[in-house]
Design a protein around this motif. Structure first.
Motif, PDB file in Angstrom:
ATOM      1  N   HIS A   3       0.828  -1.196   0.000  1.00 31.70           N
ATOM      2  CA  HIS A   3       0.000   0.000   0.000  1.00 31.70           C
ATOM      3  C   HIS A   3       0.866   1.251   0.000  1.00 31.70           C
ATOM      4  O   HIS A   3       0.603   2.206  -0.723  1.00 31.70           O
ATOM      5  N   GLY A  58       0.561   1.726  -3.750  1.00 34.07           N
ATOM      6  CA  GLY A  58      -0.777   2.306  -3.720  1.00 34.07           C
ATOM      7  C   GLY A  58      -1.894   1.345  -3.390  1.00 34.07           C
ATOM      8  O   GLY A  58      -1.687   0.135  -3.325  1.00 34.07           O
ATOM      9  N   VAL A  59      -3.115   1.900  -3.187  1.00 33.70           N
ATOM     10  CA  VAL A  59      -4.259   1.080  -2.770  1.00 33.70           C
ATOM     11  C   VAL A  59      -4.639   0.009  -3.763  1.00 33.70           C
ATOM     12  O   VAL A  59      -5.029  -1.087  -3.364  1.00 33.70           O
ATOM     13  N   GLU A  60      -4.607   0.335  -5.031  1.00 35.97           N
ATOM     14  CA  GLU A  60      -5.067  -0.637  -6.018  1.00 35.97           C
ATOM     15  C   GLU A  60      -4.193  -1.886  -5.990  1.00 35.97           C
ATOM     16  O   GLU A  60      -4.690  -3.000  -6.078  1.00 35.97           O
ATOM     17  N   ALA A  61      -2.886  -1.666  -5.857  1.00 31.85           N
ATOM     18  CA  ALA A  61      -1.977  -2.807  -5.763  1.00 31.85           C
ATOM     19  C   ALA A  61      -2.246  -3.570  -4.476  1.00 31.85           C
ATOM     20  O   ALA A  61      -2.209  -4.805  -4.459  1.00 31.85           O
ATOM     21  N   ARG A  98      -5.108  -3.833  -2.956  1.00 32.27           N
ATOM     22  CA  ARG A  98      -6.335  -4.596  -3.158  1.00 32.27           C
ATOM     23  C   ARG A  98      -6.026  -5.899  -3.886  1.00 32.27           C
ATOM     24  O   ARG A  98      -6.461  -6.967  -3.492  1.00 32.27           O
ATOM     25  N   ASN A  99      -5.226  -5.792  -4.932  1.00 31.83           N
ATOM     26  CA  ASN A  99      -4.850  -7.001  -5.664  1.00 31.83           C
ATOM     27  C   ASN A  99      -4.089  -7.972  -4.767  1.00 31.83           C
ATOM     28  O   ASN A  99      -4.286  -9.177  -4.842  1.00 31.83           O
ATOM     29  N   ASN A 149      -5.009 -11.839  -3.987  1.00 32.99           N
ATOM     30  CA  ASN A 149      -4.073 -12.903  -4.335  1.00 32.99           C
ATOM     31  C   ASN A 149      -3.590 -13.679  -3.116  1.00 32.99           C
ATOM     32  O   ASN A 149      -3.502 -14.901  -3.145  1.00 32.99           O
ATOM     33  N   MET A 202     -12.909 -10.624  -3.736  1.00 31.95           N
ATOM     34  CA  MET A 202     -12.876  -9.297  -4.347  1.00 31.95           C
ATOM     35  C   MET A 202     -13.732  -8.321  -3.548  1.00 31.95           C
ATOM     36  O   MET A 202     -13.347  -7.170  -3.334  1.00 31.95           O
ATOM     37  N   ASP A 237     -12.341  -5.081  -1.744  1.00 30.70           N
ATOM     38  CA  ASP A 237     -12.889  -3.770  -2.094  1.00 30.70           C
ATOM     39  C   ASP A 237     -13.363  -3.040  -0.849  1.00 30.70           C
ATOM     40  O   ASP A 237     -13.150  -1.846  -0.694  1.00 30.70           O
ATOM     41  N   THR A 274     -10.569  -1.601   1.144  1.00 29.03           N
ATOM     42  CA  THR A 274      -9.817  -0.490   0.545  1.00 29.03           C
ATOM     43  C   THR A 274     -10.668   0.683   0.065  1.00 29.03           C
ATOM     44  O   THR A 274     -10.142   1.587  -0.564  1.00 29.03           O
TER      45      THR A 274
END
Lengths: 390, 69
Positions: free
Chosen positions: A270, A274-277, A279-280, A284, A303, A307, A310
């Protein structure tokens, strides 16, 4: 009359935005193999749209509860064993239920931080280059290469007895160590074959101890926080596994494939990517943990959880300090944990209960706003009155 | 691991809000200090369009609004 391939493309292009990308590409591919008439194509498109629509989640469906159950049930079957040697050469990795808890709790630091470092294609198969990078990454302190440190109060010096075997193995020279130790304040460095003496100007036990600790902790090379490195051959390429994690520094190293390299420290991801990474990474990591235990959980549930964790731009835990604890409704929070505290605080602050959620409505005994309870019915008075008159 | 981030033009923002019948405050957030926000130089209040690779849908679009932290 079969349609021209270009014409088919043009027609399906219209529904590109209406269906998921994966369905669209499949349709595109299948259509390129066969010839269709206009009527057939229209039927195909209609059917795809209908089926896609049918597969969507109904409005009012309790997706959160379904997700919680879907993850909760398999976790009852997971091993309670914390440590497991994940097949990766003698590296310790937390798996199973403890790991799942760690992920949803968004712990500051995972109990066993590890990194999986992939190398750039051109050097991935080169054993020597991979070894070189592994060496650059592994942190080595003076403590790792000495047998012991002796404190001599009479001569007021600290003597480091070097471990020649370790020196050779890690390819570190005596001079290198001396060079790193010289900047220590007020210390005179003397050395011979296999020992280094640090002369301390004002002799006191306290001072000696301070110098000894300082010298032992001195970094000789490598990246901070990465204690151990293991290299493994996977297929054709070499992959480096580490104990300890420092994503930011590792990504700076030349030859590291930054697109595939990963860490199991979600908060570090994070911070660095960043947040998107993040979340992934949550998805995973959770999926890998479950799969490793031989459990199948639909990725959609994970997911949703990721979501939810985050939404606010930071990684929040599921539970008292995160998602559940920040709910807007007093009753929902009180129903979760520490009931009295929440009620008392809400009373002092004069909070308003809107009774919008599920728990709140269960508590007060109203229909829950879920599924068929989502809709509100309104009556048109004039119609009713007309009926009465008739 | 990091999906594509891009700033959504003002007109597009209106269109998205209308499509989902929501206000800006209801869009998921992303912090101003987020590395990706810094990289694309977005300011608080901007809406970022994120094109995620999805295992179920192939590709999916997500929106986040930049908030100061």
């Amino acid at each position: 009359m079969f349609l021209e391939p270009d014409e088919v493309k043009k027609r399906i292009e219209k529904i590109r935005e209406e269906i998921p990308r994966s369905v669209f590409s499949e349709l595109e591919e299948e259509l390129s193999k066969v010839e269709v008439t206009e009527e057939e194509l229209n039927k195909i498109i209609e059917e795809i749209k209908r089926r896609y629509d049918y597969s969507l989640v109904e409005p009012g469906e309790a997706v959160g509860i379904v997700a919680a159950q879907s993850m909760g049930e398999p976790s009852t079957q997971m091993t309670m064993r914390t440590f497991h040697y994940a097949g990766v050469a003698e590296l310790n990795v937390t798996l199973g239920l403890p790991r799942i808890i760690e992920i949803v709790d968004a712990r500051r630091v995972p109990s066993t931080p590890t990194m999986t470092i992939y190398l750039k294609e051109d050097i991935a198969e080169d054993r020597e280059k991979a070894k070189g990078i592994a060496k650059k990454i592994e942190s080595v302190t003076v403590d790792d290469v000495i047998k012991r440190a002796e404190m001599d109060l009479i001569d007021s010096k600290v003597t480091l007895i070097l471990d020649e075997y370790e020196l050779k193995r890690r390819e570190i020279t005596l001079e290198e160590i001396v060079e790193k130790l010289t900047p220590i304040k007020g210390v005179e460095v003397e050395y011979n074959e296999n020992q280094i003496s640090l002369k301390v100007p004002n002799p006191s036990m306290k001072e000696l101890r301070k110098v000894a600790t300082r010298a032992r902790g001195q970094y000789l090379r490598g990246i901070k926080d990465i204690q151990r490195v293991v290299m493994r051959k996977e297929g054709k390429e070499y992959v480096i596994y580490t104990e300890g994690s420092n994503l930011k520094e590792v990504l700076k190293i030349d030859g590291v494939d930054i697109t595939r390299t990963k860490t199991n420290d979600i908060l570090e991801i994070h911070k660095v990517l960043g947040v998107e990474a993040a979340r992934n990474a949550i998805i995973n990591e959770a999926l890998d943990t479950l799969e490793e235990q031989g459990l199948m959980v639909d990725i959609r549930h994970l997911m949703l959880i990721a979501d939810m964790m985050t939404v606010d731009g930071e990684v929040k835990a599921i539970g008292r300090h995160g998602v559940s604890g920040e709910k807007a409704s007093v009753l929902a929070r009180a129903a979760f944990e520490i009931t009295v505290d929440h009620l008392l605080k809400a009373g002092i602050k004069g909070e308003v209960e809107e009774l919008r959620g599920i728990v709140e409505n269960v508590i007060v005994g109203r229909p829950v706003r879920l599924g068929t309870g989502m809709v509100e019915l309104k009556m048109r008075r004039e119609l009713e009155e007309k009926r009465e008159e008739a | 691991m990091v999906p594509k981030h891009e700033i959504l033009p003002k007109e597009e923002v209106e269109r998205v809000l209308e499509k989902y019948n929501i206000t800006k405050g209801q869009i998921p957030k992303i912090l101003e200090s987020d590395p990706m926000v810094k990289k694309i130089k977005a300011k608080p209040g901007d809406v970022i369009k994120i094109t995620r690779k999805s295992k179920t849908a192939g590709e999916s679009i997500y929106y986040r609004v930049v908030v100061s932290d």
